[in-house]
Motif scaffolding. Structure first.
Motif, PDB file in Angstrom:
ATOM      1  N   SER A 157       0.758  -1.146   0.012  1.00 57.37           N
ATOM      2  CA  SER A 157      -0.158   0.058  -0.082  1.00 57.37           C
ATOM      3  C   SER A 157       1.222   1.068  -0.308  1.00 57.37           C
ATOM      4  O   SER A 157       0.610   1.826  -0.691  1.00 57.37           O
ATOM      5  CB  SER A 157      -1.280  -0.151   0.895  1.00 57.37           C
ATOM      6  OG  SER A 157      -1.935  -0.907   1.200  1.00 57.37           O
ATOM      7  N   ASP A 183      -6.098  -1.042  -4.597  1.00 55.63           N
ATOM      8  CA  ASP A 183      -5.093  -1.887  -3.514  1.00 55.63           C
ATOM      9  C   ASP A 183      -6.357  -2.583  -2.610  1.00 55.63           C
ATOM     10  O   ASP A 183      -7.365  -1.930  -2.338  1.00 55.63           O
ATOM     11  CB  ASP A 183      -4.724  -0.509  -2.223  1.00 55.63           C
ATOM     12  CG  ASP A 183      -4.126  -0.407  -1.321  1.00 55.63           C
ATOM     13  OD1 ASP A 183      -3.684  -1.900  -1.286  1.00 55.63           O
ATOM     14  OD2 ASP A 183      -3.216  -0.244  -0.877  1.00 55.63           O
ATOM     15  N   GLU A 184      -5.839  -3.975  -3.108  1.00 58.53           N
ATOM     16  CA  GLU A 184      -6.366  -5.385  -2.680  1.00 58.53           C
ATOM     17  C   GLU A 184      -8.165  -4.397  -2.458  1.00 58.53           C
ATOM     18  O   GLU A 184      -9.578  -4.557  -1.544  1.00 58.53           O
ATOM     19  CB  GLU A 184      -6.409  -5.291  -1.324  1.00 58.53           C
ATOM     20  CG  GLU A 184      -5.134  -5.250  -0.532  1.00 58.53           C
ATOM     21  CD  GLU A 184      -5.153  -5.971   0.787  1.00 58.53           C
ATOM     22  OE1 GLU A 184      -5.780  -6.740   0.587  1.00 58.53           O
ATOM     23  OE2 GLU A 184      -3.663  -6.098   1.285  1.00 58.53           O
TER      24      GLU A 184
HETATM   25 MG    MG Z   1      -2.216  -2.544   2.186  1.00 56.51          MG
END
Ligand code: MG
Ligand code: ADP
Length: 259
Positions: free
Chosen positions: A54, A180-181
């Motif tokens: 991240s 991001d995810e």
């Molecule tokens: Mg992360």
């Protein structure tokens, strides 16, 4: 311009990170990372929790300020000022061209789906409302949610919210999209509809860096995979080399946990 120069321009990376470092206090989270993304390329970032995924992609659009190293966007170094200056571009310009979608949607709860999608184009890009709405409806159609345009986010499923968040990012017409995810907070049965939208973007040639634990999806959609471990790129290669047939034990152990 000669043909050679032309080709050089076409092949030049759209976004690059060079020797990127990031520390929080004494904790060095990113220890010198390099990444170069060509137009239309899709890179998957995988790695254990806390490895710096991240932080890395947040540095790419300057949501986090790197401690050291360089970000370049279309050959221009991203400077420390908000405004463009000579050969440097400001991070305002960078952020406008590099969109981001998060794990937790971050939709405006008091705005309808359509209002969420037109907000950025109207306030940041100063687009006329009608034009912003036309683009928004087109994008909502692409993510399969045109019929939900007047609903509020709390009436949507997680998968629908995430598809709105993707449409909202696309409404800024970014040249690069960072994810991001984006399926990590979803119930398993809702993951597929979001991955299908991202796969569609990849097929249309959107340049993307995708942080994900969905190994089969990462292998399927990306041309290159980066394995981050403790703030370094511990391995990089094709989906075949990193995910389907990983060469070393550490990688094999990591990947198999998500299959
Ligand atoms: Mg992360
Ligand atoms: P990942 O996304 O791979 O799980 P992160 O980039 O979120 O990893 O975090 C990497 C490391 O940096 C972790 O040890 C995390 O605790 C630390 N970290 C992330 N953000 C901050 C912050 N704002 N302040 C202090 N430490 C942070």
């Amino acid at each position: 311009m000669t043909i050679h120069e032309n080709r050089t321009t076409a092949e030049a990376p759209i976004i690059e990170a060079v020797a990127l470092r990031k520390s929080y206090g004494n904790h060095e989270v990113l220890k010198g990372l390099d990444l170069s993304l060509a137009r239309g390329e899709v890179v998957a970032l995988i790695g254990p929790s806390g490895s710096g995924k991240s932080t890395f992609i947040r540095c790419l659009n300057h949501m986090e300020v790197p401690t050291d190293g360089t970000i370049r966007f279309r050959q221009k170094t991203v400077g420390d000022a908000f405004r463009d200056k000579g050969e440097e571009i400001g991070y305002g310009t960078l952020r406008r061209h590099v969109g981001m979608v998060f794990q937790h949607f971050n939709l405006f709860p008091h705005k309808t789906v359509l209002q969420n999608v037109i907000e950025g184009p109207i306030t940041v890009l100063k687009r006329p409302k009608k034009e912003a709405e036309e683009l928004a409806l087109d994008l909502l159609g692409q993510v399969g949610l045109a019929a939900k345009r007047n609903d509020y986010p709390n009436h949507l499923s997680g998968g629908q919210k995430q598809r709105v968040a993707i449409a909202r990012a696309l409404a800024m017409q970014p040249e690069v999209l960072l994810l991001d995810e984006v399926t990590s907070a979803l119930d398993p049965e809702l993951v597929g509809e979001v991955l299908a939208v991202i796969r569609g973007l990849a097929e249309k040639g959107m340049t993307m860096a995708i942080v994900t634990h969905e190994m089969a999806f990462a292998a399927d959609v990306s041309s290159r995979v980066l394995f981050l471990d403790q703030g370094v790129i511990a391995a990089t290669g094709s989906p075949e080399e990193i995910i389907r047939n990983p060469a070393n034990e550490r990688l094999r152990g990591f990947v198999s946990r998500f299959h």
